[in-house]
Design a protein around this motif. Sequence first.
Motif, PDB file in Angstrom:
ATOM      1  N   GLU A   1       0.814  -1.218   0.000  1.00 25.86           N
ATOM      2  CA  GLU A   1       0.000   0.000   0.000  1.00 25.86           C
ATOM      3  C   GLU A   1       0.848   1.270   0.000  1.00 25.86           C
ATOM      4  O   GLU A   1       0.364   2.332  -0.397  1.00 25.86           O
ATOM      5  CB  GLU A   1      -0.944  -0.007   1.204  1.00 25.86           C
ATOM      6  CG  GLU A   1      -2.088  -1.003   1.059  1.00 25.86           C
ATOM      7  CD  GLU A   1      -2.947  -1.101   2.300  1.00 25.86           C
ATOM      8  OE1 GLU A   1      -2.457  -0.712   3.396  1.00 25.86           O
ATOM      9  OE2 GLU A   1      -4.092  -1.582   2.192  1.00 25.86           O
ATOM     10  N   ARG A   2       2.111   1.138   0.416  1.00 21.94           N
ATOM     11  CA  ARG A   2       2.985   2.316   0.365  1.00 21.94           C
ATOM     12  C   ARG A   2       3.366   2.665  -1.074  1.00 21.94           C
ATOM     13  O   ARG A   2       3.878   3.752  -1.340  1.00 21.94           O
ATOM     14  CB  ARG A   2       4.237   2.071   1.214  1.00 21.94           C
ATOM     15  CG  ARG A   2       3.962   2.123   2.714  1.00 21.94           C
ATOM     16  CD  ARG A   2       5.238   2.226   3.519  1.00 21.94           C
ATOM     17  NE  ARG A   2       6.000   0.987   3.508  1.00 21.94           N
ATOM     18  CZ  ARG A   2       5.860   0.014   4.399  1.00 21.94           C
ATOM     19  NH1 ARG A   2       4.947   0.126   5.370  1.00 21.94           N
ATOM     20  NH2 ARG A   2       6.596  -1.068   4.331  1.00 21.94           N
TER      21      ARG A   2
ATOM     22  N   MET B   1      -5.107  -7.997  -2.436  1.00 21.27           N
ATOM     23  CA  MET B   1      -4.403  -6.974  -3.214  1.00 21.27           C
ATOM     24  C   MET B   1      -5.171  -6.624  -4.479  1.00 21.27           C
ATOM     25  O   MET B   1      -5.338  -5.448  -4.822  1.00 21.27           O
ATOM     26  CB  MET B   1      -3.001  -7.471  -3.570  1.00 21.27           C
ATOM     27  CG  MET B   1      -2.024  -7.523  -2.413  1.00 21.27           C
ATOM     28  SD  MET B   1      -0.525  -8.488  -2.806  1.00 21.27           S
ATOM     29  CE  MET B   1       0.013  -7.718  -4.337  1.00 21.27           C
TER      30      MET B   1
ATOM     31  N   GLN C   1      -8.269  -4.578  -3.909  1.00 22.92           N
ATOM     32  CA  GLN C   1      -7.986  -3.183  -3.593  1.00 22.92           C
ATOM     33  C   GLN C   1      -7.339  -2.445  -4.758  1.00 22.92           C
ATOM     34  O   GLN C   1      -6.970  -1.282  -4.625  1.00 22.92           O
ATOM     35  CB  GLN C   1      -7.087  -3.108  -2.353  1.00 22.92           C
ATOM     36  CG  GLN C   1      -7.761  -3.620  -1.086  1.00 22.92           C
ATOM     37  CD  GLN C   1      -6.909  -3.405   0.155  1.00 22.92           C
ATOM     38  OE1 GLN C   1      -5.811  -2.858   0.081  1.00 22.92           O
ATOM     39  NE2 GLN C   1      -7.405  -3.831   1.292  1.00 22.92           N
TER      40      GLN C   1
ATOM     41  N   HIS D   1      -4.464  -3.240  -6.383  1.00 17.87           N
ATOM     42  CA  HIS D   1      -3.005  -3.284  -6.458  1.00 17.87           C
ATOM     43  C   HIS D   1      -2.586  -4.299  -7.527  1.00 17.87           C
ATOM     44  O   HIS D   1      -2.860  -5.493  -7.407  1.00 17.87           O
ATOM     45  CB  HIS D   1      -2.394  -3.687  -5.118  1.00 17.87           C
ATOM     46  CG  HIS D   1      -2.717  -2.747  -4.004  1.00 17.87           C
ATOM     47  ND1 HIS D   1      -2.308  -1.422  -4.003  1.00 17.87           N
ATOM     48  CD2 HIS D   1      -3.424  -2.919  -2.850  1.00 17.87           C
ATOM     49  CE1 HIS D   1      -2.733  -0.826  -2.910  1.00 17.87           C
ATOM     50  NE2 HIS D   1      -3.422  -1.707  -2.199  1.00 17.87           N
TER      51      HIS D   1
END
Length: 230
Positions: free
Chosen positions: A44-45, A69, A72, A74
């Motif tokens: 998430e960074r 992931m 979301q 990613h």
Amino acid sequence: MIDVLVVDDDFRVAEINAKYVAKVPGFRVTARAHSAAQALAAVERGTIDLVLLDHYLPDRTGLDLVHRMREQGHGTDVIMITAASDVTTVQQAMRLGALHYLVKPFTFTALRTRLDSYAALRRTVDRVGGRGLAGQDQVDRIFGALRTSTAPSAPGLPSGQSAPTTDLICGVLHHAGQPLSAHEVAARTGLSRSTAQRYLRHLEQAGRLRLFLKYGDTGRPEHRYAWVAP
């Protein structure tokens, strides 16, 4: 540089994997995680290009993490590095978009082969992506970049045998918990019985496996092989 997140619940294994990655030009480990929650926070960074992901994590499985992931949004690339060698897990990893699947234990050469093919994929996508649209030739090059060529025999292996296949068989036997026949090894690895038998015979002669004979009521005894801890 390709930024890598190494995820493994075992701190020592994570450190070994990180050292392997550091030996491959163009790659660097920018984070380590020992749980799915830590890994997700690192992703998430937004600084991770590639996740080397174990399946057996203390809070959820690696594939659960990949699913989360993707939910979301990613799109971080994933290579599975795990002792999970059952076909169901492998299929699920493929469906979730894992680019490679490396079974523990493995050699540095086996990991480097996957990392090199991943780097080739990124270079190919960058070249093709600049054109906006990709024809079939370009699409074939993108998919072909991930293919790992059959490795030549590694030092100490008979002609025609490769280190990745040896690692695959050793991983299956290491985690079986009991001696397996050539037929059972073939079923768990997807190899033919004759190929599995050749590797098993060599590994037994090299002292990495122990041979047991299982006698039935009639006929020849069945050869069964068990992992020998180094």
